[in-house]
Design an enzyme around this catalytic site. Sequence first.
Site, PDB file in Angstrom:
ATOM      1  N   LYS A  52       0.790  -1.237   0.000  1.00  0.00           N
ATOM      2  CA  LYS A  52       0.000   0.000   0.000  1.00  0.00           C
ATOM      3  C   LYS A  52       0.824   1.292   0.000  1.00  0.00           C
ATOM      4  CE  LYS A  52      -3.344  -1.105  -0.635  1.00  0.00           C
ATOM      5  NZ  LYS A  52      -3.683  -1.840  -1.894  1.00  0.00           N
ATOM      6  N   HIS A 114       6.779  -7.412  -2.434  1.00  0.00           N
ATOM      7  CA  HIS A 114       6.619  -6.752  -1.132  1.00  0.00           C
ATOM      8  C   HIS A 114       7.595  -7.341  -0.121  1.00  0.00           C
ATOM      9  CE1 HIS A 114       3.197  -4.441  -2.293  1.00  0.00           C
ATOM     10  NE2 HIS A 114       2.310  -5.399  -2.261  1.00  0.00           N
ATOM     11  N   SER A 144      -4.427   2.866   4.568  1.00  0.00           N
ATOM     12  CA  SER A 144      -4.650   2.235   3.267  1.00  0.00           C
ATOM     13  C   SER A 144      -4.679   0.711   3.414  1.00  0.00           C
ATOM     14  CB  SER A 144      -3.540   2.665   2.302  1.00  0.00           C
ATOM     15  OG  SER A 144      -3.747   2.109   1.038  1.00  0.00           O
TER      16      SER A 144
END
Length: 300
Positions: A52, A114, A144
């Site tokens: 995010k 990620h 988020s």
Amino acid sequence: MSVNPDKMDLPPRGELFDFHGVSMTHYFTDNWENVQNFQARPDDILIATYPKAGTTWVSYILDLLYFGQTALERQTSIPVYERVPFLELTPPDSASGTDLVNNLPTSPRLIKTHLPVQLVPKSFWEQNCRMVYVARNAKDNMVSFFHFDSMNMMEPEPGDWNNFFQRFLDGKMVFGSWYDHVNGWWKKKQTYSKLHYMFYEDLIEDTGREIDKLCCFLGLSPSAEEKKQILACVQFDNMKNNNMANYSTFPSMDFKISPFMRKGKVGDWKKHFTVAQNEEFDEDYKKKMKDPTLQFRTEI
Ligand code: PPS
């Protein structure tokens, strides 16, 4: 990933467990052997972020910089998550991230991850690949992430906001602690020169300036006209309305709960944090973020 417009077969939510000291769910570890043994190519570009932080934004910018002028069909028919595959993702009933990357016809290959820096497959370092890391201030990143975990059925149950807030501070999120993630990659930058570390807030402040910096890092020189086109395409509203960029075709997300392109702002955390939470957060932040060279802006 195949398109499932009816979104009937929602996957079960992932459960967090400890994986080499990092909280993960099986969706990101099931294919671990292939992830760890992944063979990078010297011209691969790795786009790394904590979830995010602006991954999709930067992925789309890079995709347009490299392929926007030459591969027009790509822009209208292939969603960004297939153009820039998510290396460690193993979604139910569709191709793994490693398979998608290995089948990419493009050069360079743009690859999303990620992973915290210590879990990145070693061939990326051996091949001396370029990497772009995007970081976002923890407060907006947390908000988020909360909305994302609510709408993405592959993510762990977010619970209520108070509970989620505490888990974020404790680092019990998919891909682990935000604090460890941004610091780990920042530290790497000191020794690995092919890493461009950028901030979501800077992109919001002046997207054109940040694209110029990216081009400098990547050795690209788009024409003024090309740059103008890219700037228009990557504005929040345009990406939100672009089905190839807004994840509306991704099977596990329920946009009735929250859209993927949600707000796209700096400072939205103020609508979520209570005064007490903000104080607790700031106290805790000071203890965890000791490196004075790594500074984030929570408003611009
Ligand atoms: S993911 O799931 O980790 O890949 O998500 P990621 O793409 O990293 O982050 C999603 C957030 O980035 C915002 N976003 C943008 N903001 C401004 N401008 C543009 N063009 C843009 N594109 C994506 C997106 O709205 C998510 O942030 P929030 O705060 O939830 O709106």
